[in-house]
Design an enzyme around this catalytic site. Structure first.
Site, PDB file in Angstrom:
ATOM      1  N   HIS A   1       0.850  -1.205   0.000  1.00 35.09           N
ATOM      2  CA  HIS A   1       0.000   0.000   0.000  1.00 35.09           C
ATOM      3  C   HIS A   1       0.887   1.257   0.000  1.00 35.09           C
ATOM      4  O   HIS A   1       0.989   1.980   0.979  1.00 35.09           O
ATOM      5  CB  HIS A   1      -0.890  -0.055   1.236  1.00 35.09           C
ATOM      6  CG  HIS A   1      -1.826   1.086   1.417  1.00 35.09           C
ATOM      7  ND1 HIS A   1      -2.548   1.638   0.399  1.00 35.09           N
ATOM      8  CD2 HIS A   1      -2.167   1.783   2.536  1.00 35.09           C
ATOM      9  CE1 HIS A   1      -3.302   2.609   0.875  1.00 35.09           C
ATOM     10  NE2 HIS A   1      -3.079   2.730   2.173  1.00 35.09           N
TER      11      HIS A   1
ATOM     12  N   GLU B   1      -0.859   0.876  -5.621  1.00 37.10           N
ATOM     13  CA  GLU B   1      -0.579  -0.359  -4.893  1.00 37.10           C
ATOM     14  C   GLU B   1      -0.638  -1.587  -5.802  1.00 37.10           C
ATOM     15  O   GLU B   1      -1.585  -1.745  -6.570  1.00 37.10           O
ATOM     16  CB  GLU B   1      -1.615  -0.556  -3.779  1.00 37.10           C
ATOM     17  CG  GLU B   1      -1.864   0.659  -2.918  1.00 37.10           C
ATOM     18  CD  GLU B   1      -3.097   0.492  -2.049  1.00 37.10           C
ATOM     19  OE1 GLU B   1      -3.322  -0.636  -1.570  1.00 37.10           O
ATOM     20  OE2 GLU B   1      -3.823   1.478  -1.860  1.00 37.10           O
TER      21      GLU B   1
END
Length: 287
Positions: free
Chosen positions: A157, A261
């Protein structure tokens, strides 16, 4: 395993980075002579049981509140327990300059968390390799060490530093449709053929391979994000309303980042037979 908050610094001629043993969390990355590429907030809060904001949280073994058997569920903590766990630093397979390796083994995890994965008797060994140089490479390798199939979701992330997200363009996903996670019901949206710009919340899951380019008009640079072993790409920025409501960020800090991501989630999660291994990798460089 130690539960002391330790921050490690990797320095070489090409770049610097900092990594927290808690969460095996890359906190920062800056190529030599350049502004940081990986964003961190003005204040970084470290608290056992809480995820660190910014940097590169490891999302594992579920994304958001999870997905099981074709339906969303309500697993806790959000985005899995890896980012709020103390990982073992593998001293023998790391160095001070350009490489760090971390290990999270199911044998070291609380049984109630393992039961939340949703598989019978889940057993795994997760190895996270971070290589720092002109390019930042992050690789999450998971091996099923149990006797039953293991199904999990995962993501890296990554928060990327930009001068102003509203003057930032993300390219490389124009031909792909996406799930709009910012809308009720998470509708599927057909490809528009247009690059991604930011005016309000953007939270999308694209089913696409290939590199993504983050074009930053304010800092005058392009960040290239590559990946492998990840069938999807998430692009996220909370926008003003949601961004200013985030408790561990100051008002206006949402302008300074965009998240891109490498992801395997929902029905594109990873299924491993006993003894099998999968590696999800994300690479970051300046064009």
């Amino acid at each position: 395993m130690s539960e002391t908050f330790i921050i490690r610094k990797l320095v070489n001629d090409d770049a610097t980075a900092t990594i927290s043993d808690y969460g095996a969390h890359v906190l920062s990355y800056a190529p030599a002579g350049h502004e940081p590429v990986v964003w961190q907030p003005e204040a970084v809060y470290l608290a056992s049981g809480s995820a660190i904001r910014g940097g590169v949280p490891i999302i594992f073994p579920w994304f958001n509140t999870g997905y099981d058997g074709g339906r969303p569920v309500n697993k806790k903590p959000k985005h899995g327990f890896a980012r709020a766990s103390f990982w073992k630093f593998d001293e023998a397979n790391s160095d001070r300059a350009g490489h760090a390796r971390y290990i999270l083994d199911s044998a070291d995890c609380e049984p109630e968390l393992l039961r939340t994965i949703g598989c019978p008797d889940p057993r795994f060994r997760a190895v996270y390799d971070v290589t720092v140089g002109e390019r930042l490479t992050m690789a999450l390798t998971v091996t099923n060490t149990g006797s039953q199939p293991l199904v999990y979701e995962a993501a890296l992330h990554t928060y990327f530093q930009v001068g102003d997200v509203e003057r930032t363009v993300v390219r490389g996903l124009e031909s792909a449709g996406y799930l709009d996670n910012a809308q009720d019901g998470v509708p599927y949206v057909e490809a528009s053929g247009e690059a991604i710009t930011f005016d309000g919340m953007v939270d999308r899951t694209y089913e696409v391979d290939g590199a993504v380019r983050i074009e930053d008009a304010v800092l005058g640079r392009t960040i290239v994000v590559g990946k492998s072993g990840a069938p999807q790409t998430v692009v996220w920025n909370p926008g003003e309303a949601a961004g200013d409501a985030i408790g561990d960020m100051n008002q206006g800090e949402w302008r300074g980042f965009v998240c891109v991501e490498a992801v395997a989630r929902l029905d594109r999660g990873i299924a491993l037979e006993p003894g099998a291994t999968h590696t999800l990798t994300q690479t970051v460089s300046l064009a």
